[in-house]
Design a protein around this motif. Structure first.
Motif, PDB file in Angstrom:
ATOM      1  N   VAL A 128       2.855  -4.636   5.336  1.00  0.00           N
ATOM      2  CA  VAL A 128       2.874  -5.891   4.588  1.00  0.00           C
ATOM      3  C   VAL A 128       3.965  -6.826   5.097  1.00  0.00           C
ATOM      4  CG1 VAL A 128       3.267  -6.921   2.319  1.00  0.00           C
ATOM      5  CG2 VAL A 128       1.879  -4.866   2.519  1.00  0.00           C
ATOM      6  N   GLU A 129       5.139  -6.296   5.399  1.00  0.00           N
ATOM      7  CA  GLU A 129       6.223  -7.176   5.860  1.00  0.00           C
ATOM      8  C   GLU A 129       5.839  -7.881   7.144  1.00  0.00           C
ATOM      9  OE1 GLU A 129      10.941  -7.174   7.176  1.00  0.00           O
ATOM     10  OE2 GLU A 129      10.031  -5.341   6.352  1.00  0.00           O
ATOM     11  N   ALA A 130       5.279  -7.151   8.086  1.00  0.00           N
ATOM     12  CA  ALA A 130       4.877  -7.768   9.355  1.00  0.00           C
ATOM     13  C   ALA A 130       3.792  -8.816   9.131  1.00  0.00           C
ATOM     14  CB  ALA A 130       4.390  -6.691  10.320  1.00  0.00           C
ATOM     15  N   ALA A 131       2.856  -8.509   8.237  1.00  0.00           N
ATOM     16  CA  ALA A 131       1.785  -9.459   7.956  1.00  0.00           C
ATOM     17  C   ALA A 131       2.344 -10.725   7.321  1.00  0.00           C
ATOM     18  CB  ALA A 131       0.744  -8.818   7.035  1.00  0.00           C
ATOM     19  N   GLY A 183      10.860  -7.674  -3.217  1.00  0.00           N
ATOM     20  CA  GLY A 183      11.025  -7.213  -4.593  1.00  0.00           C
ATOM     21  C   GLY A 183       9.769  -7.293  -5.433  1.00  0.00           C
ATOM     22  N   LEU A 184       8.687  -7.805  -4.872  1.00  0.00           N
ATOM     23  CA  LEU A 184       7.428  -7.883  -5.603  1.00  0.00           C
ATOM     24  C   LEU A 184       6.734  -6.527  -5.632  1.00  0.00           C
ATOM     25  CD1 LEU A 184       5.971 -11.213  -4.126  1.00  0.00           C
ATOM     26  CD2 LEU A 184       7.216 -10.927  -6.287  1.00  0.00           C
ATOM     27  N   SER A 185       5.841  -6.362  -6.587  1.00  0.00           N
ATOM     28  CA  SER A 185       5.031  -5.147  -6.608  1.00  0.00           C
ATOM     29  C   SER A 185       4.024  -5.194  -5.468  1.00  0.00           C
ATOM     30  CB  SER A 185       4.293  -5.032  -7.944  1.00  0.00           C
ATOM     31  OG  SER A 185       3.319  -6.053  -8.057  1.00  0.00           O
ATOM     32  N   LEU A 186       3.432  -4.059  -5.149  1.00  0.00           N
ATOM     33  CA  LEU A 186       2.449  -4.017  -4.071  1.00  0.00           C
ATOM     34  C   LEU A 186       1.247  -4.929  -4.345  1.00  0.00           C
ATOM     35  CD1 LEU A 186       2.479  -0.259  -3.000  1.00  0.00           C
ATOM     36  CD2 LEU A 186       3.407  -2.224  -1.767  1.00  0.00           C
ATOM     37  N   PRO A 187       0.687  -4.944  -5.574  1.00  0.00           N
ATOM     38  CA  PRO A 187      -0.411  -5.889  -5.832  1.00  0.00           C
ATOM     39  C   PRO A 187       0.013  -7.346  -5.656  1.00  0.00           C
ATOM     40  CG  PRO A 187      -0.391  -4.181  -7.505  1.00  0.00           C
ATOM     41  CD  PRO A 187       0.874  -4.031  -6.725  1.00  0.00           C
ATOM     42  N   GLN A 188       1.235  -7.674  -6.058  1.00  0.00           N
ATOM     43  CA  GLN A 188       1.716  -9.044  -5.895  1.00  0.00           C
ATOM     44  C   GLN A 188       1.896  -9.387  -4.420  1.00  0.00           C
ATOM     45  OE1 GLN A 188       5.233  -8.702  -8.292  1.00  0.00           O
ATOM     46  NE2 GLN A 188       4.135  -9.027 -10.232  1.00  0.00           N
ATOM     47  N   GLN A 189       2.417  -8.453  -3.644  1.00  0.00           N
ATOM     48  CA  GLN A 189       2.547  -8.678  -2.207  1.00  0.00           C
ATOM     49  C   GLN A 189       1.183  -8.863  -1.558  1.00  0.00           C
ATOM     50  OE1 GLN A 189       4.779  -5.323  -0.758  1.00  0.00           O
ATOM     51  NE2 GLN A 189       6.766  -6.188  -1.334  1.00  0.00           N
ATOM     52  N   ARG A 239       2.848 -14.094 -11.267  1.00  0.00           N
ATOM     53  CA  ARG A 239       1.995 -14.421 -12.413  1.00  0.00           C
ATOM     54  C   ARG A 239       0.610 -14.905 -11.978  1.00  0.00           C
ATOM     55  NH1 ARG A 239       5.951 -18.754 -12.692  1.00  0.00           N
ATOM     56  NH2 ARG A 239       5.019 -20.744 -12.062  1.00  0.00           N
ATOM     57  N   TYR A 240       0.163 -14.445 -10.824  1.00  0.00           N
ATOM     58  CA  TYR A 240      -1.158 -14.878 -10.374  1.00  0.00           C
ATOM     59  C   TYR A 240      -2.223 -14.430 -11.371  1.00  0.00           C
ATOM     60  CZ  TYR A 240      -2.317 -10.118  -8.756  1.00  0.00           C
ATOM     61  OH  TYR A 240      -2.598  -8.774  -8.696  1.00  0.00           O
TER      62      TYR A 240
END
Length: 327
Positions: A29-32, A55-61, A93-94
């Protein structure tokens, strides 16, 4: 009235099935995120937002990566640096998952893409010849009586109103095209917690004068007609609120009433400052489109709809671009 959602902004291939996004995610995810961020922002003095994204959750990322990928596939003239920052802040908050039209609307609205790009697809009309003369006493009196006769009886059920408020807000998030990135659809506003009974509205001379002005009349007639003033006072407590505040007041848990009240909250402040005398008619028009209300049979909104089309009206009232009304 055209009830179709005319304001179609884009159709793109979306989601994890896209080979380009799969390739970006191969190294994590970071690279993306960093590759998408660099593509949108280019080389510049701004540091990466990854420190906040980490610091976001995986779904938020995941939502954010899909959102940035959507922006890379919608090139246009808009401010990319604040767009990326807004999406990073919004990820917590998406409301719409990637893969559908609601997701596209949310991303393009929150980023500012919609507000910057869509008006550029429209042409400016000739100056409008619209009268702003106050309605006469007879018309105002008849309109007050009509509204009183149509007003629901009884009291607001707060639980039913809260539930319906959530439905109305979710529905507008999913399909409403006239949203701005700073507006209540996406800034954390919760309609379900902001519904109040119309009986709580203040009923004094200032409130009555404001209500009469909203109808298009001259408040001075209230001084000469005590009976009309009393009827306006009763109507205030049985109608939806029309003020600029963020609480909405309705007399019943009714979809059309709540949609009408919420659309007033969504009106752009710039429109209200420059063309506020058109607000009630246009909100009534869009309540019929989005909330099963009754469209106006005549008046400025009907004339403008016929001459300018729905898209220009939405850009004017919800983005504040009143030049698309010719005013």
């Amino acid at each position: 009235m055209n009830r179709g959602r005319q304001m179609t902004l884009t159709k793109t291939k979306r989601g994890a099935d896209d080979p380009g996004l799969d390739e970006r995610l191969r190294d994590g995810v970071e690279a993306a995120f960093r590759s998408l961020e660099a593509e949108l922002l280019g080389d510049g003095p701004l540091g990466s937002h990854w420190i906040n994204v980490a610091g976001l959750s995986l779904p938020q990322q995941a939502w954010l990566v899909h959102a940035l990928h959507l922006l890379t596939r919608n090139p246009a003239d808009y401010q990319r640096a604040p767009a990326v920052a807004r999406l990073v802040g919004h990820a917590r908050r998406y409301t719409a998952e990637p893969g559908g039209d609601a997701f596209e609307r949310e991303v393009l609205a929150v980023s500012g893409w919609t507000e910057a790009v869509f008006p550029a697809t429209l042409t400016l009309p000739e100056p409008a010849d619209l009268s702003v003369e106050p309605a006469d006493h007879a018309w105002i009196s008849a309109e007050v009586d009509r509204r009183l006769a149509a007003a629901p009886e009884g009291f607001l059920d707060p639980i039913a109103a809260a539930d319906l408020g959530a439905v109305v807000q979710a529905g507008l998030r999913a399909e409403f095209p006239g949203n701005r990135y700073e507006g209540p659809l996406y800034d954390g506003y919760d309609l379900s917690s902001r519904v109040r009974d119309s009986v709580e509205l203040p009923d004094g001379p200032a409130a009555r004068a404001a209500y009469l002005a909203m109808l298009g009349g001259d408040p001075a007639v209230l001084d000469a007609d005590a009976d009309l003033a009393g009827r306006v006072g009763r109507l205030i407590t049985r109608d939806v609120s029309h003020g600029p505040g963020r609480e909405v007041c309705v007399p019943a848990a009714d979809r059309a009433l709540l949609t009408h009240a919420f659309l007033h909250v969504l009106v752009h402040p710039g429109f209200r400052a420059r063309a506020g005398w058109l607000e009630e008619d246009l909100v009534t028009l869009f309540t019929a489109e989005y909330g099963d209300g009754v469209p106006p049979a005549e008046g400025p909104a009907v004339t403008l709809l016929e001459e300018l089309g729905s898209d220009r009206l939405k850009v004017a009232i919800f983005f504040g671009r009143t030049e698309f009304l010719g005013v």
